[in-house]
Motif scaffolding. Structure first.
Motif, PDB file in Angstrom:
ATOM      1  N   ARG A  34       0.826  -1.208   0.000  1.00 24.84           N
ATOM      2  CA  ARG A  34       0.000   0.000   0.000  1.00 24.84           C
ATOM      3  C   ARG A  34       0.864   1.264   0.000  1.00 24.84           C
ATOM      4  N   GLN A  35       1.995   1.214   0.642  1.00 30.42           N
ATOM      5  CA  GLN A  35       2.850   2.390   0.739  1.00 30.42           C
ATOM      6  C   GLN A  35       3.677   2.611  -0.530  1.00 30.42           C
ATOM      7  N   THR A  36       3.763   1.630  -1.404  1.00 26.86           N
ATOM      8  CA  THR A  36       4.580   1.770  -2.602  1.00 26.86           C
ATOM      9  C   THR A  36       3.766   2.169  -3.833  1.00 26.86           C
ATOM     10  N   ILE A  37       2.461   2.211  -3.727  1.00 27.74           N
ATOM     11  CA  ILE A  37       1.618   2.542  -4.877  1.00 27.74           C
ATOM     12  C   ILE A  37       1.450   4.050  -4.985  1.00 27.74           C
ATOM     13  N   SER A  38       1.693   4.553  -6.179  1.00 31.49           N
ATOM     14  CA  SER A  38       1.396   5.959  -6.440  1.00 31.49           C
ATOM     15  C   SER A  38       0.375   5.987  -7.575  1.00 31.49           C
ATOM     16  N   ASN A  39      -0.400   7.041  -7.638  1.00 31.21           N
ATOM     17  CA  ASN A  39      -1.435   7.172  -8.655  1.00 31.21           C
ATOM     18  C   ASN A  39      -2.403   5.984  -8.599  1.00 31.21           C
ATOM     19  N   ILE A  40      -2.999   5.787  -7.432  1.00 29.17           N
ATOM     20  CA  ILE A  40      -3.881   4.640  -7.187  1.00 29.17           C
ATOM     21  C   ILE A  40      -5.100   4.673  -8.107  1.00 29.17           C
ATOM     22  N   ALA A  41      -5.393   3.524  -8.724  1.00 30.69           N
ATOM     23  CA  ALA A  41      -6.519   3.392  -9.648  1.00 30.69           C
ATOM     24  C   ALA A  41      -7.719   2.720  -8.981  1.00 30.69           C
ATOM     25  N   GLY A  42      -7.529   2.097  -7.813  1.00 32.83           N
ATOM     26  CA  GLY A  42      -8.625   1.420  -7.131  1.00 32.83           C
ATOM     27  C   GLY A  42      -8.120   0.244  -6.313  1.00 32.83           C
ATOM     28  N   TYR A  43      -8.985  -0.750  -6.187  1.00 34.92           N
ATOM     29  CA  TYR A  43      -8.683  -1.940  -5.388  1.00 34.92           C
ATOM     30  C   TYR A  43      -8.754  -3.185  -6.256  1.00 34.92           C
ATOM     31  N   ARG A  44      -7.901  -4.141  -5.937  1.00 34.99           N
ATOM     32  CA  ARG A  44      -7.873  -5.418  -6.660  1.00 34.99           C
ATOM     33  C   ARG A  44      -8.136  -6.542  -5.674  1.00 34.99           C
ATOM     34  N   MET A  45      -9.051  -7.415  -6.037  1.00 38.69           N
ATOM     35  CA  MET A  45      -9.337  -8.595  -5.226  1.00 38.69           C
ATOM     36  C   MET A  45      -8.953  -9.823  -6.045  1.00 38.69           C
ATOM     37  N   PRO A  46      -7.794 -10.413  -5.732  1.00 35.40           N
ATOM     38  CA  PRO A  46      -7.353 -11.584  -6.501  1.00 35.40           C
ATOM     39  C   PRO A  46      -8.208 -12.815  -6.186  1.00 35.40           C
ATOM     40  N   ILE A  47      -8.016 -13.844  -6.941  1.00 39.93           N
ATOM     41  CA  ILE A  47      -8.741 -15.102  -6.724  1.00 39.93           C
ATOM     42  C   ILE A  47      -8.307 -15.701  -5.397  1.00 39.93           C
ATOM     43  N   THR A  48      -9.283 -16.041  -4.559  1.00 47.40           N
ATOM     44  CA  THR A  48      -9.039 -16.711  -3.279  1.00 47.40           C
ATOM     45  C   THR A  48     -10.140 -17.747  -3.083  1.00 47.40           C
ATOM     46  N   ASP A  49     -10.097 -18.435  -1.956  1.00 49.71           N
ATOM     47  CA  ASP A  49     -11.162 -19.398  -1.651  1.00 49.71           C
ATOM     48  C   ASP A  49     -12.521 -18.707  -1.569  1.00 49.71           C
ATOM     49  N   ASN A  50     -12.533 -17.473  -1.056  1.00 45.15           N
ATOM     50  CA  ASN A  50     -13.785 -16.726  -0.906  1.00 45.15           C
ATOM     51  C   ASN A  50     -14.140 -15.900  -2.135  1.00 45.15           C
ATOM     52  N   ASN A  51     -13.224 -15.752  -3.049  1.00 44.86           N
ATOM     53  CA  ASN A  51     -13.421 -14.915  -4.232  1.00 44.86           C
ATOM     54  C   ASN A  51     -12.984 -15.692  -5.475  1.00 44.86           C
ATOM     55  N   PRO A  52     -13.920 -16.400  -6.134  1.00 46.11           N
ATOM     56  CA  PRO A  52     -13.538 -17.283  -7.243  1.00 46.11           C
ATOM     57  C   PRO A  52     -13.138 -16.567  -8.533  1.00 46.11           C
ATOM     58  N   LYS A  53     -13.399 -15.260  -8.617  1.00 48.34           N
ATOM     59  CA  LYS A  53     -13.103 -14.516  -9.839  1.00 48.34           C
ATOM     60  C   LYS A  53     -12.378 -13.216  -9.481  1.00 48.34           C
ATOM     61  N   GLU A  54     -11.211 -12.986 -10.062  1.00 51.95           N
ATOM     62  CA  GLU A  54     -10.476 -11.750  -9.805  1.00 51.95           C
ATOM     63  C   GLU A  54     -11.318 -10.556 -10.248  1.00 51.95           C
ATOM     64  N   CYS A  55     -11.315  -9.501  -9.431  1.00 53.83           N
ATOM     65  CA  CYS A  55     -12.066  -8.306  -9.801  1.00 53.83           C
ATOM     66  C   CYS A  55     -11.318  -7.055  -9.372  1.00 53.83           C
ATOM     67  N   PHE A  56     -11.688  -5.955 -10.010  1.00 51.47           N
ATOM     68  CA  PHE A  56     -11.064  -4.661  -9.764  1.00 51.47           C
ATOM     69  C   PHE A  56     -12.149  -3.628  -9.503  1.00 51.47           C
ATOM     70  N   TYR A  57     -12.035  -2.903  -8.400  1.00 52.73           N
ATOM     71  CA  TYR A  57     -12.872  -1.737  -8.155  1.00 52.73           C
ATOM     72  C   TYR A  57     -12.080  -0.561  -8.707  1.00 52.73           C
ATOM     73  N   VAL A  58     -12.534  -0.019  -9.828  1.00 57.68           N
ATOM     74  CA  VAL A  58     -11.780   1.005 -10.557  1.00 57.68           C
ATOM     75  C   VAL A  58     -12.407   2.379 -10.312  1.00 57.68           C
TER      76      VAL A  58
END
Length: 121
Positions: A34-58
């Motif tokens: 989080r501290q290394t990102i500049s010009n943030i475009a949103g949030y990314r939720m990678p594939i996990t057991d609880n999240n079967p499809k990668e998604c981006f809040y842009v």
């Protein structure tokens, strides 16, 4: 697909993939990242057991960057029809609120899904 549809799909998919690591805050959070990102475009939720499809809040401004050169309404419809963009909520055609567990401010943004090509012929 028409040439313009194909171009929009490829442009946005390429933009998501190119910016996934460098401009999106990963959830669940990694404070070092989080501290290394500049010009943030949103949030990314990678594939996990609880999240079967990668998604981006842009964020809306970043979404404008992703569809640059194309009319927003047309791009949103094409991406939504292809399953790459979520329908909106509460009267907003394509905007959704970021979940409370991710961002307490719950800003409205676009919920995008990268296109995953099937390996089947």
């Amino acid at each position: 697909h028409s040439q313009e549809e194909k171009q929009i799909i490829e442009q946005v998919n390429g933009w998501l993939l190119a910016n996934a690591e460098g401009r999106f805050i990963r959830y669940p959070f990694d404070e070092r990242q989080r501290q290394t990102i500049s010009n943030i475009a949103g949030y990314r939720m990678p594939i996990t057991d609880n999240n079967p499809k990668e998604c981006f809040y842009v964020y809306p401004l970043a979404f404008e960057e992703a569809i640059k050169g194309h009319p927003k309404e047309q791009a949103c419809k094409i991406l939504s029809d292809k399953g790459m963009l979520s329908k909106g909520e509460n009267g907003y055609r394509y905007l959704v609120r970021i979940p409370h567990r991710i961002d307490l401010k719950r800003n409205r943004c676009y919920l995008a899904f990268p296109l995953v090509e099937s390996n089947e012929a």
